[in-house]
Write an enzyme that holds these catalytic residues in place. Sequence first.
Site, PDB file in Angstrom:
ATOM      1  N   SER A  30       0.823  -1.214   0.000  1.00 34.35           N
ATOM      2  CA  SER A  30       0.000   0.000   0.000  1.00 34.35           C
ATOM      3  C   SER A  30       0.855   1.262   0.000  1.00 34.35           C
ATOM      4  CB  SER A  30      -0.922   0.003   1.224  1.00 34.35           C
ATOM      5  OG  SER A  30      -0.169  -0.156   2.414  1.00 34.35           O
ATOM      6  N   ASN A 117      -1.632  -2.426  13.537  1.00 36.76           N
ATOM      7  CA  ASN A 117      -3.093  -2.319  13.533  1.00 36.76           C
ATOM      8  C   ASN A 117      -3.586  -1.076  14.283  1.00 36.76           C
ATOM      9  OD1 ASN A 117      -2.860  -4.690  12.198  1.00 36.76           O
ATOM     10  ND2 ASN A 117      -3.737  -5.987  13.802  1.00 36.76           N
ATOM     11  N   HIS A 163     -41.415  21.658  -9.194  1.00 32.60           N
ATOM     12  CA  HIS A 163     -41.594  20.769 -10.362  1.00 32.60           C
ATOM     13  C   HIS A 163     -41.024  21.396 -11.632  1.00 32.60           C
ATOM     14  CE1 HIS A 163     -44.565  18.705  -7.764  1.00 32.60           C
ATOM     15  NE2 HIS A 163     -44.927  19.936  -7.446  1.00 32.60           N
ATOM     16  N   SER A 284     -15.670  24.652 -27.299  1.00 37.28           N
ATOM     17  CA  SER A 284     -15.805  23.376 -27.993  1.00 37.28           C
ATOM     18  C   SER A 284     -14.752  23.322 -29.085  1.00 37.28           C
ATOM     19  CB  SER A 284     -17.202  23.302 -28.602  1.00 37.28           C
ATOM     20  OG  SER A 284     -17.194  22.424 -29.707  1.00 37.28           O
ATOM     21  N   LYS A 290     -19.554  27.999 -28.745  1.00 45.34           N
ATOM     22  CA  LYS A 290     -19.856  27.414 -27.437  1.00 45.34           C
ATOM     23  C   LYS A 290     -19.026  27.980 -26.284  1.00 45.34           C
ATOM     24  CE  LYS A 290     -22.188  24.266 -26.567  1.00 45.34           C
ATOM     25  NZ  LYS A 290     -21.967  22.866 -26.845  1.00 45.34           N
ATOM     26  N   ASN A 292     -18.979  26.472 -22.438  1.00 45.65           N
ATOM     27  CA  ASN A 292     -19.603  25.435 -21.613  1.00 45.65           C
ATOM     28  C   ASN A 292     -19.264  25.590 -20.128  1.00 45.65           C
ATOM     29  OD1 ASN A 292     -20.517  24.253 -24.019  1.00 45.65           O
ATOM     30  ND2 ASN A 292     -18.607  23.107 -24.236  1.00 45.65           N
ATOM     31  N   GLU A 297     -20.462  21.290 -14.282  1.00 45.18           N
ATOM     32  CA  GLU A 297     -20.785  19.965 -14.830  1.00 45.18           C
ATOM     33  C   GLU A 297     -19.886  18.895 -14.218  1.00 45.18           C
ATOM     34  OE1 GLU A 297     -21.485  19.743 -19.239  1.00 45.18           O
ATOM     35  OE2 GLU A 297     -21.039  21.874 -19.074  1.00 45.18           O
ATOM     36  N   TYR A 324      -8.936  -6.825  13.396  1.00 45.52           N
ATOM     37  CA  TYR A 324      -8.374  -6.275  12.161  1.00 45.52           C
ATOM     38  C   TYR A 324      -8.312  -7.331  11.066  1.00 45.52           C
ATOM     39  CZ  TYR A 324      -5.187  -4.395   8.707  1.00 45.52           C
ATOM     40  OH  TYR A 324      -4.641  -3.987   7.530  1.00 45.52           O
ATOM     41  N   GLN A 329      -7.040  -2.285   4.607  1.00 49.04           N
ATOM     42  CA  GLN A 329      -6.070  -1.515   3.823  1.00 49.04           C
ATOM     43  C   GLN A 329      -6.758  -0.814   2.648  1.00 49.04           C
ATOM     44  OE1 GLN A 329      -1.929  -2.850   3.446  1.00 49.04           O
ATOM     45  NE2 GLN A 329      -2.373  -3.127   1.292  1.00 49.04           N
ATOM     46  N   LYS A 332      -8.178   3.190   2.249  1.00 48.70           N
ATOM     47  CA  LYS A 332      -7.431   4.435   2.035  1.00 48.70           C
ATOM     48  C   LYS A 332      -7.717   5.144   0.721  1.00 48.70           C
ATOM     49  CE  LYS A 332      -4.199   2.812   5.251  1.00 48.70           C
ATOM     50  NZ  LYS A 332      -5.043   1.584   5.347  1.00 48.70           N
TER      51      LYS A 332
HETATM   52  N1  ARG Z   1      -1.087  -1.293   5.618  1.00 49.29           N
HETATM   53  C1  ARG Z   1      -1.949  -1.849   6.612  1.00 49.29           C
HETATM   54  C2  ARG Z   1      -3.322  -1.201   6.523  1.00 49.29           C
HETATM   55  O1  ARG Z   1      -3.454  -0.244   5.891  1.00 49.29           O
HETATM   56  C3  ARG Z   1      -1.391  -1.633   7.964  1.00 49.29           C
HETATM   57  C4  ARG Z   1      -1.860  -2.602   8.970  1.00 49.29           C
HETATM   58  C5  ARG Z   1      -1.327  -3.933   8.651  1.00 49.29           C
HETATM   59  N2  ARG Z   1      -1.577  -4.860   9.676  1.00 49.29           N
HETATM   60  C6  ARG Z   1      -1.437  -6.185   9.476  1.00 49.29           C
HETATM   61  N3  ARG Z   1      -1.687  -6.937  10.476  1.00 49.29           N
HETATM   62  N4  ARG Z   1      -1.088  -6.677   8.321  1.00 49.29           N
HETATM   63  O2  ARG Z   1      -4.279  -1.649   7.082  1.00 49.29           O
END
Ligand code: ARG
Length: 464
Positions: A30, A117, A163, A284, A290, A292, A297, A324, A329, A332
């Site tokens: 991540s 966690n 309406h 356009s 045009k 726009n 929009e 957890y 993950q 995000k």
């Molecule tokens: N990158 C993980 C997340 O966003 C961090 C927590 C990972 N914890 C684990 N036990 N693998 O959730």
Amino acid sequence: MTAQLSKKSEAWSARFNEPVSDLVKRYTASVFFDKRLAYVDIQGSLAHAEMLAHQQIISQADHAEIQRGMAQIQEEITSGKFEWLLDLEDVHLNIEKRLTELVGDAGKRLHTGRSRNDQVATDIRLYVRSEIDNIVGLLRDLRLSLLDLAEQHADTILPGFTHMQVAQPITFGHHMLAYVEMFSRDAERMLDCRKRVNRLPLGAAALAGTTFPIDRERVARTLDFEDVCHNSLDAVSDRDFAIEFCAAAALIMTHVSRMSEELVIWMSPRVGFIDIADRFCTGSSIMPQKKNPDVPELARGKTGRVNGHLIALLTLMKGQPLAYNKDNQEDKEPLFDTVDTVVDTLRIFADMARGITVKPEAMRAAALQGYATATDLADYLVKKGLPFRDAHEAVAHAVRACVDRGIDLSDLTLEEMHVFSKLIEADIFEVLTLEGSVAARNHIGGTAPQQVRAAIARHRTKLS
Ligand code: ARG
């Protein structure tokens, strides 16, 4: 055997005897999106380290080393020198690894009594909290822009619609104030959500708490949290605070989208109520005439993705057993994109509101079509003693006659009006004017210019 281990499996331990494939590495990593949490991650780690030292779980010397290392890491991140490694999976492991490179064993002690966690749950809460404050500020800017526009046009008359049919005359200031009310509630909602965001998960460790003599209240105070999370399983697993934030964000976008829809309609040459400054519009590639309204929009369109993120998070959560799970993950990207979309949209709208030119003549002409003062005539008859339902019926006949003749109610002579009701007298003509109609709705929440000015003043006091 050890020599064959990938860097990633080294992150875990000797427990693993086979490296993960590159695909799995990429799939589970991540870092390329959660590095956005770097500063709050450092902030959380420093608070944790300070507490560990205070509780004598680590030495003051280790604490000083951690502070020194983190200061350098922060500097490296800011200057773009920090090397983010996919092998190290996420922001937390990247920073911890670098810390250990810089300060040795002290870096390895930082994770005492903590897990990723509770660490990540803390980071997200710190991040969401600061974005809430940012968004509340932007909602304020937008309201101030709309209040200026409302003030300039407290007396400007346009037709109000129900309406999408002409209903009653209103003032443009009043119309803008409707959005000011919506954005006020949005700010309120964000601040309410903030209370539940602002609680500390750290100390929950992996899921059950920790055997070390930690002081969670101390960490909460350092990080400005109002309270600690009171159950370790809940602390590391639930993302309801992020869902709530996304719900509040979706409502902001919904309000922006409704406003956008109106701006688009109003700017259509068929309506011509407003113009939007060129810097918010595009042309356009094929039709030279045009112009726009791209910004409204797009905002209307982007509302869809924010609504989608809310559903993504709800769905992410719904099947997870305690505590957890790696599913989390996935919280995000939807969250980050929600923040980016809302922040950019609010900034553009606060600016664009100042680039709206109102065309009072077009609004007035539209209000004069469609019998917008018919209700005023009915109210007039009620004030002369006619029951409302009878008044409604008499006016319906009058409107019908005017439609047939292609004229407005105010074009009827007094004698012609007497066909519909004998109660009508010469003072009716004042009642049937657009100005008379709006001025008569003179109570809190009404469209009268006097009320619009009072409401603007109330909002300004609240925002000052
Ligand atoms: N990158 C993980 C997340 O966003 C961090 C927590 C990972 N914890 C684990 N036990 N693998 O959730």
